[in-house]
Each structure stands twice: as C-alpha cells, then as structure tokens.
Design a protein around this motif. Structure first.
Motif, PDB file in Angstrom:
ATOM      1  N   GLU A 191       0.895  -1.534   0.371  1.00  0.00           N
ATOM      2  CA  GLU A 191      -0.319  -0.275   0.238  1.00  0.00           C
ATOM      3  C   GLU A 191       0.605   1.275  -0.130  1.00  0.00           C
ATOM      4  O   GLU A 191       0.417   2.158  -1.090  1.00  0.00           O
ATOM      5  CB  GLU A 191      -1.199  -0.081   1.646  1.00  0.00           C
ATOM      6  N   ASN A 192       1.803   1.312   1.230  1.00  0.00           N
ATOM      7  CA  ASN A 192       2.838   2.571   0.964  1.00  0.00           C
ATOM      8  C   ASN A 192       3.298   2.882   0.101  1.00  0.00           C
ATOM      9  O   ASN A 192       4.028   4.156   0.541  1.00  0.00           O
ATOM     10  CB  ASN A 192       3.836   2.254   1.877  1.00  0.00           C
ATOM     11  N   LEU A 193       3.811   1.441  -0.911  1.00  0.00           N
ATOM     12  CA  LEU A 193       6.040   1.932  -1.968  1.00  0.00           C
ATOM     13  C   LEU A 193       4.741   1.892  -3.645  1.00  0.00           C
ATOM     14  O   LEU A 193       3.615   1.182  -3.047  1.00  0.00           O
ATOM     15  CB  LEU A 193       6.164   0.943  -1.610  1.00  0.00           C
ATOM     16  N   PHE A 194       5.304   2.862  -4.720  1.00  0.00           N
ATOM     17  CA  PHE A 194       4.655   2.799  -5.526  1.00  0.00           C
ATOM     18  C   PHE A 194       5.651   2.996  -6.413  1.00  0.00           C
ATOM     19  O   PHE A 194       6.376   3.767  -5.541  1.00  0.00           O
ATOM     20  CB  PHE A 194       3.686   3.404  -6.025  1.00  0.00           C
ATOM     21  N   LYS A 209       8.499   7.396 -12.277  1.00  0.00           N
ATOM     22  CA  LYS A 209       8.747   8.560 -10.859  1.00  0.00           C
ATOM     23  C   LYS A 209       8.258   7.232 -10.033  1.00  0.00           C
ATOM     24  O   LYS A 209       7.537   6.481 -10.070  1.00  0.00           O
ATOM     25  CB  LYS A 209       7.571   9.529 -10.958  1.00  0.00           C
ATOM     26  N   GLY A 210       8.210   7.531  -8.409  1.00  0.00           N
ATOM     27  CA  GLY A 210       7.762   6.573  -7.660  1.00  0.00           C
ATOM     28  C   GLY A 210       8.143   7.465  -6.198  1.00  0.00           C
ATOM     29  O   GLY A 210       8.988   7.912  -5.883  1.00  0.00           O
ATOM     30  N   ILE A 211       8.111   6.939  -5.383  1.00  0.00           N
ATOM     31  CA  ILE A 211       8.169   7.305  -3.892  1.00  0.00           C
ATOM     32  C   ILE A 211       9.316   6.123  -2.754  1.00  0.00           C
ATOM     33  O   ILE A 211       9.448   6.498  -2.348  1.00  0.00           O
ATOM     34  CB  ILE A 211       6.863   7.185  -2.561  1.00  0.00           C
ATOM     35  N   ALA A 212       9.817   5.336  -3.740  1.00  0.00           N
ATOM     36  CA  ALA A 212      10.208   3.931  -2.999  1.00  0.00           C
ATOM     37  C   ALA A 212      11.460   3.421  -4.166  1.00  0.00           C
ATOM     38  O   ALA A 212      10.452   3.212  -5.610  1.00  0.00           O
ATOM     39  CB  ALA A 212       9.555   2.690  -2.444  1.00  0.00           C
TER      40      ALA A 212
END
Lengths: 356, 300
Positions: A191-194, A209-212
C-alpha cells in the motif's frame, strides 16, 4: 557513490527519486532516472565482455558487478540469475540502449534481449495500474501499399488506456497493427510503496517516478520470472531429438505452430525476410519450395548458433527447435512478427495448446 | 505450365508421413495418435530367434489395442531373405529383444508401406514370397490399404481400409533425409550445419563426421550400411561444392583428411550464395521434369 552491495545500489538509485530539498546535504541531485534491461544469456560474463571495450569490477556481492564501457558508461550487472542477467544504469537512455544492442547483436554473442510480445505485455499490465501504452507497427512484409497498413506509431497516457486498446483491437481496419511496444505502469506491491515506469517490448524498464526504489527491482524480477517460465516451457517441451534407451530409439519433443490471422500474400517474400540474417530476426536460413504454397526452411539462430527448422504455408508456420536450442528464438520470432507483420498471430504447442 | 518437382525421395516422404500420423496436431492428420498409437521406436535393429538381423523402419504401439505395429517403408528394392525374416517375426521374439515398452501378450501387425509407382511390384512379391502382409499405399493424396489381407488390429483395419487424406504439407523433420534424396534436398541440410559448425568459437575447421552428425538427426543411430551410404553421398557433394559453386567459401584443410576450414566473417554472403544455389537447383530439376514429359509425349 561507492557501490559494494545491493543495498548500496538500491540507495544510489533511490536518490534519483528524491527532489532536491529531500536530499541529504552532501548528495547531488541526479536528473537521470534508473533504467534496467533483462538480457538472456547462454555465456559467462568474462567471455561475453572480452572485446576490450569493457572493464569489470567486482563488489562484495559476487553476483553484482560494476562494468564500464570504454571507460565512461557505467553499468551495474546483476547475475544472480545465471540465465537472465539484469543490466542497470543511470546513463542516458539512448546511449545505454545502443551499447547493449551492439553487445547483443554480434553473431553468436550468446546474448539476447528478452522479447515481450504484445500478449505478454498485456499480462504484465495486470501486475499494476496501466498509465500509458505505446503502439508501434512497421509492416516489413507489405505487398499492397494502398490496401495494407504500412506504419502505426502511437503513444497514449491516461486512465482509460486498457479501454482504448480494446477499442482499437475491435476496429477491423486497424486491429492487425495494434501491437503494444511499451506500457506505462504504476506498480504498488504494498500500500505504501509505488513506482511508475515504462516497460518496453525488449525488456527495458525505465523509472519515471516513485516514492521507493524497491518496487522497481521487484517488478523486474516478476517479469523475469514470467518470461523465464515461458522459455523453460518451450525448452522442456518443444526441442526435438532422438533418444536411445537400450535397443530403442524414440522421438522426443514437439513442434510449435504460429497461426496467421489472414493468409500470407507472398510466402517467398515472407520467408526471405525472416531468414536473411537481418536484425531483429537474426536467423540464417535457406529455403525451398516443396509444393505450391509450402516452403521448408532450414535455419541457424545467429544468437545461439543452434538450428531451427521452419515449414510454412500461407496459413501457418511450424517451428522445430533442435536439441539444446535456445527457446528465446521463439519469443524473438513471435514478438517481431507481431511488430512487423500482424499483431493477431497466435502461438500454439502440442495438441493445440495456446502458448501466446 | 510449371511442372511439379519432386523434392523428397519416396523413403523420406513415407517415413515422415507415418511418423506424422502418430503426432497430434491440427496441420496434419493424426489418425494413429487419435486412435491410441504412439511411435515406439525408429530404425530399431534386433535379432530374431535364428540370430538373423531385423531392421524395420518404424514400430508403433497401442496400449489400448495391445498391439505392436511394425512398418517397413518400401521403395524400389525388395529382398527376399529380409522379407521372409520379417514375415516370420513373432511377438514373443520382439518381446525377448526388449525393444518395446508394451507389456504382456500383445498382438503383432506388420506392413509394407509404398507409393503407387511401386505398388504392382510390392504386391507381386507379397504373393510370390507368400508374405501375406497388408500393403498400405500412398496414392496421389490418399494413404490406403491396397489388398484384402487384414491387420490383426481392428483399429488399424478400420483406419487404413477407410484411407487417410494426406495434404501436401507433410512434416519433413522427423526423418531428415535418405541417401537417395535429390542433391538439392540434402544441401538444405548440409549448408546450415556448416554454419552451425562455423559459429563454434573453439574450432578452426570441421570434419565430415562432425558434419554428418549435425546434418542428420538420426545419424548416430543408423546402422553401418546406412552411415556408409550417407558418408559417401555427403563427401561427394562437398568435394563437388568446394571445386565449383562454393569454392570461394569451402577450403580443405591440408594434412587432415575430410576436413574443411570454417566460414569466417562471411555469414551473410555465404547465405545469399547458398540460397541462389538452391534456386538454381530447383530450376534444373524443373527443366529435367519438362524434358521427361517431352520425351514421354514423343515416345507416344
């Protein structure tokens, strides 16, 4: 940054996802996003990169190597899977693609791209949320320019990507040319990663792009496993040979069948195009007409040096791989026929099992 | 009118048809496979109770029918002694030779398969030598039993009495080629094998024996006579090519008998030359067919 472990590599790539104000003070903003290629290999690293243009540096991880091409372009090579290597790089996209293409293209290189057919790309889409797609169709087998589609190139971004593809596929005028050449995907394994990335039909993964960064590596491995299952299936069931047990010689293996959605207009031109050693087919072959509308071609895969045999009619083509042949030839042939001939072709195995 | 050119010899054609029938696929009739028959072995060689060698071409088996089906693909040559040995073969002898995985007491069927051109000769020898084999014949587009002698297996009887429509696109890979095949057809197998051997980075030359193994799927398993015939045929084709059409590509290795240097760096031009050669052979064969036809007309 000094890369000695996979964790170092992951951190290094993660920096590229951060905005300038999110970076630690001593870190410089890297504008180029990570890109990775899955390369199919039947050779040792030292033998594949022995032409004097590459330097190989070991890391603390025996399966992670740092490569430099002509002293300049840096790659990180993951060889944990001995059959499917992963090349990562932060260098410009075109440069990286050209270098790997020249490495792979050499005759008998024993290296090849993975070939993600339109059918496989549609399967990969289901791993996340589709954000874009690219269609590329370039008819290399054209006979009648007035009646046939010559070239299609299209890029679409946005939510209803899947619906648009389906609409195009249902349009009889264009369906022959609806071949996916790349897909955009938002992939969230938790849920928290994309991560958002593009995946091309030659197995190139480009981070948008992404957060992780973990989802990037995770996605590559899931696609690798999916593709590896296909190649293993081909190699286990569709390589022909005779085997001897005691006094008995028996036949082992089966042929594969590509079925065309509409009959070929010129089977001689078709077989000449795919057997004349050209990229992307990379097939050395000679052919002969055995009957009207029936051609036999005996060929050698220039990637692996193994023989393949083709039997062609206007409706279908039988493919026989010899013992020890590399299954990647089937994916290469099928995917490129979708790109350059007809997106609607199908691949069948024994007892008419649909493979792609 | 363009005349049809025969590309595969009778033996190669019949072998591929029979094996094809035992493989399930939509592009070719799979009537043997559909009725529970599988290819059990190809070109087996074993001894009968008198110690005589038996070399049928193909053995099929059916567990459901509890039947072993032995096939000889007959071309022009028929030998009495070989035929009598084949006739007297019993299921007990076959079982003792450990060449089948069929268990228990099975029935045995033996047949000669031929093409229409040889049917009269095959039928006459079948009667003269009192063999009583059911004879299966490939007529133009049908494979059918051509005499009244029944098989022991009701399924085989039904299949071959009814007849099978054989399309033009017979699979050709199961049995690579026979020494009797036209030169052009054998070349189709030799030339890719030369390229395969040339792509081996550890070799500078290839030998005739290496080429034979690469050229014919079954070479290692063929009997001595057949190997000798193939060796002779390929050897003479290569010697001719190195002196003529492929002299710019094929160079003999000095001091090593029957060895040629690999093709280096000229893969594409070699391919184009080979393809041109195949086309030229096709034209020559076609011309010969036309001449034959003309001769027939003038004889008449």
């Amino acid at each position: 940054m000094n890369i000695e472990t996979r964790k170092d590599l992951s951190e290094y790539f993660y920096q590229t996802l951060l905005k300038k104000d999110e970076l630690e003070e001593d870190k410089e903003k890297i504008d180029i996003k990570p890109k990775s290629f899955i390369i199919e290999s039947n050779i040792k690293v030292e033998d594949a990169l022995n032409n004097g243009e590459w330097t190989i540096k070991r890391t603390k991880d025996t399966d992670l190597l740092i490569l430099r091409y002509r002293g300049k372009i840096e790659f990180f090579l993951d060889i944990l899977d001995k059959r499917f290597w992963i090349f990562h790089s932060l260098s410009p996209s075109n440069t990286v693609s050209e270098i790997l293409k020249s490495l792979v293209m050499k005759n008998n290189s024993k290296l090849d791209f993975i070939w993600l057919s339109s059918t496989i790309l549609e399967k990969i889409v289901t791993l996340g949320k589709q954000t874009a797609f690219g269609l590329k169709f370039d008819n290399k087998f054209i006979k009648d320019e007035e009646k046939e589609i010559e070239h299609v190139s299209m890029r679409f971004w946005g939510g209803p990507a899947k619906e648009i593809i389906n609409d195009l596929k249902n349009n009889p005028r264009i369906k022959q040319a609806v071949t996916l050449s790349n897909i955009g995907l938002k992939y969230s394994p938790t849920e928290n990663l994309f991560i958002k990335e593009n995946i091309s039909f030659i197995g190139k993964f480009t981070v948008i792009k992404g957060i992780a960064i973990e989802p990037h590596f995770n996605l590559i491995n899931r696609v690798k496993d999916l593709y590896s299952d296909l190649i293993n299936k081909i190699e286990e069931n569709y390589r022909i040979s005779y085997v001897k047990n005691d006094n008995k010689i028996s036949f082992k293996g089966d042929f594969l069948l590509i079925e065309f959605s509409k009959p070929l207009q010129d089977i001689e031109m078709f077989i000449e195009t795919i057997t004349s050693c050209r990229f992307p087919f990379r097939i050395w072959g000679i052919w002969d007409k055995l009957e009207k509308d029936y051609i036999k071609a005996n060929c050698v895969d220039l990637h692996s040096g193994n023989k393949i045999y083709l039997e062609l009619t206007p409706q279908w083509m039988r493919i026989y791989l010899e013992k020890n042949a590399c299954g990647n030839i089937v994916a290469r042939l099928f995917t490129n026929l979708q790109q350059f001939f007809d997106s609607q072709i199908k691949l069948y195995g024994a007892e008419s099992e649909k493979i792609m | 009118m363009v005349l049809k050119v025969r590309k595969l010899c009778e033996h190669t054609t019949l072998m591929n048809i029979m094996i094809g029938l035992a493989n399930k696929h939509e592009t070719f009739p799979s009537v043997l496979a559909d009725n529970g028959y599988q290819l059990d072995s190809i070109c087996p060689s074993f001894l009968n109770k008198d110690g005589k060698e038996v070399n049928p071409d193909l053995i099929f088996k059916s567990h459901a029918e509890n039947n072993l089906f032995i096939v000889e693909c007959k071309t022009g040559t028929l030998q009495e002694e070989q035929a009598i040995t084949y006739k007297s073969l019993t299921s007990e002898e076959v079982k003792q030779q450990n060449i089948t995985t069929l268990p228990g007491n099975f029935s045995l069927d033996k047949t000669w398969v031929c093409i229409e051109k040889n049917l009269t000769k095959v039928n006459s020898k079948n009667s003269e030598w009192k063999l009583n084999f059911p004879i299966v014949c490939k007529f133009n587009t049908t494979l059918k039993k051509s005499n009244n002698i029944p098989f022991n297996s009701t399924i085989l009887n039904s299949i071959f009495t009814k007849g099978i429509d054989i399309p033009n696109n017979i699979p050709t890979v199961y049995y690579s080629f026979s020494p009797e095949d036209p030169e052009e057809y054998i070349l189709m197998h030799i030339l890719p094998a030369i390229i395969k051997l040339s792509l081996n980075p550890h070799k500078d030359y290839f030998t005739l024996e290496e080429l034979l193994k690469e050229t014919h799927l079954l070479y290692e398993y063929l009997d001595k006579n057949e190997k000798t015939k193939l060796r002779k045929r390929l050897g003479s084709i290569l010697s001719y090519l190195e002196r003529s059409e492929l002299k710019e590509f094929l160079n003999k290795v000095t001091n090593t008998p029957n060895a040629w240097q690999i093709i280096k760096n000229r893969i594409l031009s070699f391919r184009n030359k080979c393809q041109k050669m195949i086309k030229e052979y096709h034209s020559i064969l076609q011309k010969k067919e036309e001449e034959k036809k003309q001769k027939k007309i003038s004889d008449f």
